[in-house]
Design an enzyme around this catalytic site. Structure first.
Site, PDB file in Angstrom:
ATOM      1  N   GLN A 161       0.844  -1.194   0.000  1.00 28.36           N
ATOM      2  CA  GLN A 161       0.000   0.000   0.000  1.00 28.36           C
ATOM      3  C   GLN A 161       0.878   1.243   0.000  1.00 28.36           C
ATOM      4  OE1 GLN A 161      -2.885   0.410   3.173  1.00 28.36           O
ATOM      5  NE2 GLN A 161      -3.121   2.586   2.771  1.00 28.36           N
ATOM      6  N   CYS A 197      -6.513   1.355   2.008  1.00 28.33           N
ATOM      7  CA  CYS A 197      -6.475   0.003   2.582  1.00 28.33           C
ATOM      8  C   CYS A 197      -7.776  -0.771   2.347  1.00 28.33           C
ATOM      9  CB  CYS A 197      -6.136   0.042   4.061  1.00 28.33           C
ATOM     10  SG  CYS A 197      -7.241   1.083   5.047  1.00 28.33           S
ATOM     11  N   HIS A 237      -7.532   0.725   9.968  1.00 28.76           N
ATOM     12  CA  HIS A 237      -6.869   0.078   8.843  1.00 28.76           C
ATOM     13  C   HIS A 237      -7.585  -1.227   8.486  1.00 28.76           C
ATOM     14  CE1 HIS A 237      -3.566  -0.829   6.172  1.00 28.76           C
ATOM     15  NE2 HIS A 237      -3.265  -1.935   6.819  1.00 28.76           N
ATOM     16  N   ASP A 254      -1.861  -7.592   4.422  1.00 23.91           N
ATOM     17  CA  ASP A 254      -1.855  -6.210   4.901  1.00 23.91           C
ATOM     18  C   ASP A 254      -0.823  -5.452   4.081  1.00 23.91           C
ATOM     19  OD1 ASP A 254      -1.452  -3.817   6.223  1.00 23.91           O
ATOM     20  OD2 ASP A 254      -1.322  -4.698   8.221  1.00 23.91           O
TER      21      ASP A 254
END
Length: 232
Positions: free
Chosen positions: A90, A96, A167, A182
């Site tokens: 990211q 996200c 997040h 993630d």
């Protein structure tokens, strides 16, 4: 959240299944293939209410000192990632939610049929052989996705603000392993064995552990992406 203060910033997506459904359906996921659902709790009775089979689990949690320490610790462990996992970094602030959905769909393309030539179909074909940072750069330059994200972000019930401390991450089953995806972490994190039938329950255990690390916060949301009964 983003890695760099100079990075491009989008408005955050709301943890709302209806908004995520419209977003995914508009980008090329057929309505009769998959749908997002709220997970109302992590005990067995509430998990049973979620339509099955579950393809992926999205988790929204607060960024705290503890979660940042855990991320840095995980990044310091040098593990060879599974090349079969679709993973991207990211680099766009507040992207996200979109990256969580891309991680979710990108790892189940063998389970669902995207519309040929749709945005998602083109995106995954274009980025299939890229590394995680190349995929991030591709997304950052993608105007079509930026517009779609912006429309979805402003469709929420709460007023969208650039300054958030929450997040989104995804959990998915790849090659019999439960992976946490993630975009702020260096690589996919394996949480041990799982299967398509036990994915929701196994992800819920990991999520419970993450919630227990932040007992003072109530800012958590869990959303499941389930395959529709009519999907082929």
């Amino acid at each position: 959240m983003d890695e760099s203060p100079s990075a491009k910033k989008w408005l955050p997506l709301e943890a709302n299944p209806d908004i995520m459904n419209q977003f995914l359906w508009g980008l090329g996921l057929p309505k009769d293939e998959a749908e997002c659902y709220d997970v109302y709790g992590l005990d067995e009775e509430l998990l049973e209410m979620v339509p099955k089979p579950v393809l992926a689990v999205l988790f929204l949690y607060p960024i705290t000192t503890q979660s940042e320490e855990e991320r840095i610790l995980q990044d310091s462990v040098n593990k060879e990632p599974n090349s079969g996992v679709y993973f991207m970094k990211q680099t766009v602030g507040n992207a996200c939610g979109t990256i969580g959905l891309l991680h979710a769909v990108g790892n189940v393309t063998s389970e669902i049929k995207l519309f040929e030539g749709s945005f998602l179909d083109r995106f995954f074909k274009s980025t299939a052989n890229m590394d995680p940072l190349e995929r991030a750069a591709f997304l950052e330059k993608d105007r079509e996705m930026e517009v779609a994200h912006s429309i979805a972000a402003t469709a929420g019930e709460t007023e969208a603000s650039e300054n958030v401390d929450t997040h989104f991450i995804s959990f998915t089953c790849v090659d019999g392993q439960l992976y946490e995806l993630d975009g702020r972490k260096a690589r996919p994190i394996s949480h041990g064995p799982t299967s398509p039938s036990s994915l929701l329950k196994d992800a819920a255990k990991v999520i419970q552990g993450m919630i227990q690390m932040n007992p003072d916060s109530i800012n958590f949301n869990v959303i499941a992406i389930s395959k529709k009964a009519g999907g082929v």
